[in-house]
Design a protein around this motif. Sequence first.
Motif, PDB file in Angstrom:
ATOM      1  N   TYR A 132      -9.064  39.282 -45.701  1.00  0.00           N
ATOM      2  CA  TYR A 132      -8.449  40.461 -45.087  1.00  0.00           C
ATOM      3  C   TYR A 132      -7.235  40.095 -44.246  1.00  0.00           C
ATOM      4  O   TYR A 132      -7.193  39.034 -43.616  1.00  0.00           O
ATOM      5  CB  TYR A 132      -9.467  41.197 -44.207  1.00  0.00           C
ATOM      6  CG  TYR A 132     -10.650  41.734 -44.977  1.00  0.00           C
ATOM      7  CD1 TYR A 132     -10.479  42.673 -45.988  1.00  0.00           C
ATOM      8  CD2 TYR A 132     -11.938  41.306 -44.690  1.00  0.00           C
ATOM      9  CE1 TYR A 132     -11.566  43.168 -46.707  1.00  0.00           C
ATOM     10  CE2 TYR A 132     -13.031  41.798 -45.386  1.00  0.00           C
ATOM     11  CZ  TYR A 132     -12.839  42.728 -46.398  1.00  0.00           C
ATOM     12  OH  TYR A 132     -13.909  43.208 -47.097  1.00  0.00           O
ATOM     13  N   PRO A 134      -5.590  42.627 -41.816  1.00  0.00           N
ATOM     14  CA  PRO A 134      -5.369  43.931 -41.169  1.00  0.00           C
ATOM     15  C   PRO A 134      -4.125  43.922 -40.286  1.00  0.00           C
ATOM     16  O   PRO A 134      -3.882  42.969 -39.552  1.00  0.00           O
ATOM     17  CB  PRO A 134      -6.640  44.113 -40.334  1.00  0.00           C
ATOM     18  CG  PRO A 134      -7.064  42.721 -40.009  1.00  0.00           C
ATOM     19  CD  PRO A 134      -6.748  41.913 -41.234  1.00  0.00           C
ATOM     20  N   GLU A 161     -11.291  47.547 -42.713  1.00  0.00           N
ATOM     21  CA  GLU A 161     -11.949  46.741 -43.736  1.00  0.00           C
ATOM     22  C   GLU A 161     -13.221  46.061 -43.242  1.00  0.00           C
ATOM     23  O   GLU A 161     -14.109  45.758 -44.035  1.00  0.00           O
ATOM     24  CB  GLU A 161     -10.989  45.645 -44.229  1.00  0.00           C
ATOM     25  CG  GLU A 161      -9.649  46.165 -44.740  1.00  0.00           C
ATOM     26  CD  GLU A 161      -8.586  46.213 -43.642  1.00  0.00           C
ATOM     27  OE1 GLU A 161      -7.400  46.205 -43.988  1.00  0.00           O
ATOM     28  OE2 GLU A 161      -8.962  46.259 -42.450  1.00  0.00           O
TER      29      GLU A 161
END
Length: 260
Positions: A132, A134, A161
């Motif tokens: 991830y 973000p 997420e």
Amino acid sequence: MILNQFEFSNQLANFFNDWKRLEQQQQDVVQEQLSFEENLGRFLKDWRKVFINDRQLARFFDQYQSDEVQAPILAAQQQGLAVNVWQTAGLKNDEVRHSKVLKWFLDCRGDHGQGNAILLHLLKELPLLKKYQPKRYFTTEECCPLGNQESRVDIEIDADEFLLFIEIKINATEGKDQLQRYIDIAQAKAKKRDWLVVYLTRDGKLPEKYKFYQEQKRLIGLSWKKLAEIFYEHVNENDDVNSRSVWLVKQFADHIKNFN
């Protein structure tokens, strides 16, 4: 005669190598459970084997005090390059204060101006979340994720997420079933998102009873030394050597790297 720098460097290196060897020998003596008198006698006997050139050592310290050597050191001090603001601020081993600073660094909205960069470096060390990246998320300190006042999470990072909890320990140990409560809360709040609990301690080790969650990558042990390495990675990748924010990141890493 002026001391040859190369020769002195070798001499000083040999001195500290011998010192380290003696220290290890003393640890071996302790393991053999010798008496204090035997221990002291062993040390004094071995200490005589360490060669020290006192003239070269005295010459080194004389040169160290010279204006030629002290001038750049003084200039660096005047520019503030020798100070560590986190040590001066008295963080010491206070978990609450370190939690506030770490939360600030990880917050993409923090006025340090680093955005999500430091969090991304941390995520790369977390197998479940390293995929991830973000850009916007909420970072909260000392929060009660589900309203339970008895279960305050030191740092919560709430992204679209995933959900990440960070529990900080320096001198304290885990409270009664503390990590289990955080695991249950994270699982309940995350719903369909990935979730993870990070246990930040001196040695980065987890209690044996949480082996299942560790194998599932839902609970990760992290040491302060490893966190310092993560911060250094951010510093090394930043090209702006004059950035005050990067300077603060490095100083925090310098401060926490010895928490082991």
